[in-house]
Enzyme design. Structure first.
Site, PDB file in Angstrom:
ATOM      1  N   GLU A 141       7.140  -3.781 -17.686  1.00 56.34           N
ATOM      2  CA  GLU A 141       6.553  -4.821 -18.527  1.00 56.34           C
ATOM      3  C   GLU A 141       6.917  -4.579 -19.988  1.00 56.34           C
ATOM      4  OE1 GLU A 141       3.915  -6.937 -17.177  1.00 56.34           O
ATOM      5  OE2 GLU A 141       3.920  -6.025 -15.192  1.00 56.34           O
ATOM      6  N   LYS A 196      -5.817  -4.113  -7.173  1.00 56.23           N
ATOM      7  CA  LYS A 196      -6.196  -2.687  -7.292  1.00 56.23           C
ATOM      8  C   LYS A 196      -7.175  -2.450  -8.431  1.00 56.23           C
ATOM      9  CE  LYS A 196      -2.149  -1.793 -10.056  1.00 56.23           C
ATOM     10  NZ  LYS A 196      -1.721  -3.206  -9.914  1.00 56.23           N
ATOM     11  N   ILE A 203       3.433  -0.920   2.175  1.00 61.28           N
ATOM     12  CA  ILE A 203       3.173   0.255   3.012  1.00 61.28           C
ATOM     13  C   ILE A 203       1.747   0.190   3.539  1.00 61.28           C
ATOM     14  CG2 ILE A 203       3.146   2.775   3.139  1.00 61.28           C
ATOM     15  CD1 ILE A 203       4.920   2.845   0.667  1.00 61.28           C
ATOM     16  N   VAL A 220       2.769 -13.125  -5.885  1.00 61.93           N
ATOM     17  CA  VAL A 220       2.286 -12.735  -4.561  1.00 61.93           C
ATOM     18  C   VAL A 220       1.725 -13.948  -3.815  1.00 61.93           C
ATOM     19  CG1 VAL A 220       0.662 -11.275  -3.288  1.00 61.93           C
ATOM     20  CG2 VAL A 220       1.836 -10.369  -5.296  1.00 61.93           C
ATOM     21  N   GLY A 237       6.324  -6.269  -5.355  1.00 59.08           N
ATOM     22  CA  GLY A 237       7.236  -7.372  -5.112  1.00 59.08           C
ATOM     23  C   GLY A 237       6.581  -8.467  -4.302  1.00 59.08           C
ATOM     24  N   VAL A 273      -2.478 -13.966  16.560  1.00 56.21           N
ATOM     25  CA  VAL A 273      -3.912 -14.033  16.261  1.00 56.21           C
ATOM     26  C   VAL A 273      -4.655 -14.809  17.350  1.00 56.21           C
ATOM     27  CG1 VAL A 273      -5.618 -14.840  14.592  1.00 56.21           C
ATOM     28  CG2 VAL A 273      -3.469 -13.890  13.794  1.00 56.21           C
ATOM     29  N   LYS A 279      -4.749   3.402  -7.985  1.00 57.68           N
ATOM     30  CA  LYS A 279      -4.374   3.473  -6.566  1.00 57.68           C
ATOM     31  C   LYS A 279      -4.855   4.777  -5.926  1.00 57.68           C
ATOM     32  CE  LYS A 279      -0.344   0.529  -7.378  1.00 57.68           C
ATOM     33  NZ  LYS A 279       1.090   0.597  -7.743  1.00 57.68           N
ATOM     34  N   ASP A 305      -1.870   2.751 -13.704  1.00 54.75           N
ATOM     35  CA  ASP A 305      -1.715   1.993 -12.461  1.00 54.75           C
ATOM     36  C   ASP A 305      -1.845   2.945 -11.256  1.00 54.75           C
ATOM     37  OD1 ASP A 305      -0.443  -0.493 -10.927  1.00 54.75           O
ATOM     38  OD2 ASP A 305       0.685   1.285 -10.324  1.00 54.75           O
TER      39      ASP A 305
END
Lengths: 431, 431
Positions: free
Chosen positions: B192, B107, B138, B16, B304, B35, B207, B203
């Protein structure tokens, strides 16, 4: 800042206005906690002070005098839910000139007079928020302006007119014809007695003009949006779509290309597996493709009292937050580029073409030859007998420039064996 | 404010982090225009200064010393993409204490230590933004906090784990078994080598803890989220779901009731016509029902490099806007209520129950009697012969309280004719 309450003036108390008032009353406590300050509707501009509104309104809140709102220094936020552009545009400009932040649900006004409005907002250091103007309760404006702001947006397309989606859903489910479904939609209150704005695609055109302007940071004038409605869609087209693995939806489509931007509204074949294909009835959905985020979709009710009011009040809360912190205008107009809007002839698509032809040998060959000459290559062909003497020919092309298809169709209409070009519908949503 | 550029420190340069760096470089011009100020990555914290990152990095940008970021007064925004909670939590708290606005994609940290983090952010008047921590690209956090802020949210539920959605999609399409699909997902890098966090539902639990806290304005501790994974889902369950008109999805579900909030993660039957049913592969989608807006859904890639980075950079842009206008913390923690989280026994649902029973007369009657005694009424029953001596009985209940179902199942397990309670799966998404 020291204030205990932010006062709001409402222009209009029709369907959406009633919804806005209701939410501000019913959810007052949670709104206060989220914004950090109380919101109070001080005045509501209406035409008739006598009409029964079906609301429990405080004495004296209604007025028929605009000045009681725009000239009241206590009112900081003006919510415009009158609709139309005349005299609404003047009212809103007046409110901005008087330093009020404005929230509007008015797609006609934003699409047609956006430039003037945003200039006035910037000049007077006010918020001008318009989430409710596109796709009702779906938060697509804020999503494009903030949540996907890190992306270069490549495509925005979607179902942004509930009436036509209801009608096409019915036609697909029941195999019925356009005229019958329109009558039914009118009877149920989903279509107006003059349905032109919806079925002609003009409502969707205003919305895609607004969405594309934000997505591509360039002002897209309404006059440059190629617009085609659903009045020519027949039960036959729906049946062929189904046979070929598609459904027909009225889409607003905007694409960013190196040469400029494509912005158009027309009935469209989309694959049954596409996320938009499952969006039925009066629901709206907007599909957005960004260079980083990839494919996203936003789904919900595109109209109606409470969904639209939900979007209006969220904007009012943002405007109030900005006032509390003394930063109105923190996210202003984002049309900082000047990109050409391409002619429809310059756009690329696949095409479904339905022809009525004489049922005799050599017809397909002559038609295929014309397409070949115009460099339109065909992906699939269905031929069906209609009556004894005529046949129906359904062609789907590969991806090709619109101008080539139009040129080919001009020539095809001249062929003696071709009785009629019954319909031409673009195909989107597949590679 | 007079500054020409806002400087950013990056904690971590994994998948990321690389995406964040790329977007900030590649889309620098449009980001600056949106910005109103330039964003520049000044320092990146990494463990190894030597490792090849596959990026064209300026000399000296990498550091293995946290102090070079949190103690640098020029750096105003810290982006945390290290993952984990130890030592990440300490790093982030340190950054907040030093007055930096923080953007995180973490998270685990937000779900487990949200309260401390938000308190620190508020104390130091900083933004703490975490859009990327739930459902990747999202924009669901900002949607709940701003766009739907006028609503009282009634339900939030969705597909918020891409790995399990990929696996369940495969099992549905191919009729294959869990173990085989898991191996395939691992081979393709979608799961994984230790898949527990995904297939065990943990997970998703993090969330939905975050989402429900925001939706219902009350802190939902991770420990109070009832969590069930997909490891018990068999090809048979998938086939029965299909026969009954459903698909199986791992959902995070949160509902607001008068008595408190329900928050749970488990495999779920949803009707094939539900918008979530069509969400396949690694895609995520979150369904939100508000009192004003009605039903909405938000769809996209939940993980991703680039989708997650898209969300991180949008947050960085918001933080930068707030810094430019000198209003960091404009939208802070929204957990201003204190509502109980209900026990799973207190929740209501329909239930799919698959039993292996002896194939002899009277079995169904005895089972139906037990359910009746516990006030569990049955909507449908399928009975199928398995081998000569055993049969399979599939029951779907009407909406009923979980505790009653659990009590009935305790009794049913005692029946001599019942060989096994093979699976129990909740049914959601229909009235």
């Amino acid at each position: 800042m020291e204030r205990q309450v932010i006062k709001v003036g409402l222009l209009g108390l029709g369907t959406v206005g009633r919804g806005v008032y209701r939410i501000l009353i019913d959810n007052a406590e949670s709104i206060k906690q989220r914004v950090g300050i109380e919101l109070e509707v001080k005045k509501i501009l209406v035409r008739s002070l006598e009409k029964n509104r079906g609301l429990d309104l405080p004495e004296g809140i209604l007025t028929s005098n605009l000045g009681e709102i725009v000239d009241d220094p206590e009112i900081n936020i003006v919510v415009e839910v009158l609709g139309g552009t005349n005299p609404t545009l003047d009212y809103v400009l007046e409110a901005l000139r008087k330093g009020k932040s404005v929230v509007t649900a008015n797609k006609d006004m934003v699409a047609e007079h956006g430039e003037r409005l945003f200039a006035a907002a910037q000049q007077n250091n006010c918020d001008l928020l318009f989430e409710a103007s596109v796709a009702g309760g779906i938060p697509i404006i804020r999503t494009l302006k903030q949540s996907l702001a890190a992306n270069r947006i490549q495509e925005v397309f979607g179902i942004i007119n509930g009436t036509t989606n209801y009608m096409l859903t019915k036609m697909t489910q029941e195999g019925s014809e356009f005229d019958d479904v329109l009558k039914e939609a009118q009877a149920q209150g989903y279509a107006e007695s003059d349905p032109t704005a919806d079925v002609g695609g003009f409502d969707a055109a205003r919305k895609i003009a607004i969405l594309s302007s934000i997505a591509f940071n360039t002002r897209v004038p309404l006059s440059r949006v190629y617009t085609e409605g659903i009045t020519k869609i027949s039960a036959e087209d729906i049946a062929y779509a189904n046979e070929l693995g598609y459904v027909i939806k009225l889409l607003g489509i905007a694409k960013s290309r190196d040469e400029g931007v494509e912005v158009r509204v027309h009935p469209t074949f989309i694959p049954k597996a596409h996320p938009l294909a499952a969006v039925g009835d009066v629901f709206n959905a907007v599909f957005v493709r960004g260079d980083a985020v990839g494919d996203t979709m936003f789904y919900g009710r595109g109209a109606g009292e409470m969904p639209t009011a939900s979007a209006v009040v969220a904007d009012v809360m943002d405007a109030a937050r900005d006032l509390v912190r003394n930063v109105p205008g923190i996210i202003g107009c984002t049309c900082f580029e000047h990109r050409p809007v391409l002619e429809v002839g310059q756009t690329f698509s696949k095409y479904y073409i339905r022809l009525k032809v004489s049922d005799k040998p050599g017809v397909l060959a002559s038609i295929a030859l014309v397409f070949g000459n115009k460099e339109v290559s065909l992906k699939s062909v269905i031929q069906k007998e209609a009556t004894g003497k005529t046949a129906e020919l359904v062609l789907v092309t590969h991806r090709v420039q619109e101008q080539n298809v139009q040129d080919a169709l001009m020539d095809i209409k001249q062929l003696s064996s071709v009785i009629e070009v019954a319909n031409v519908i673009r195909v989107e949503g597949e590679e």
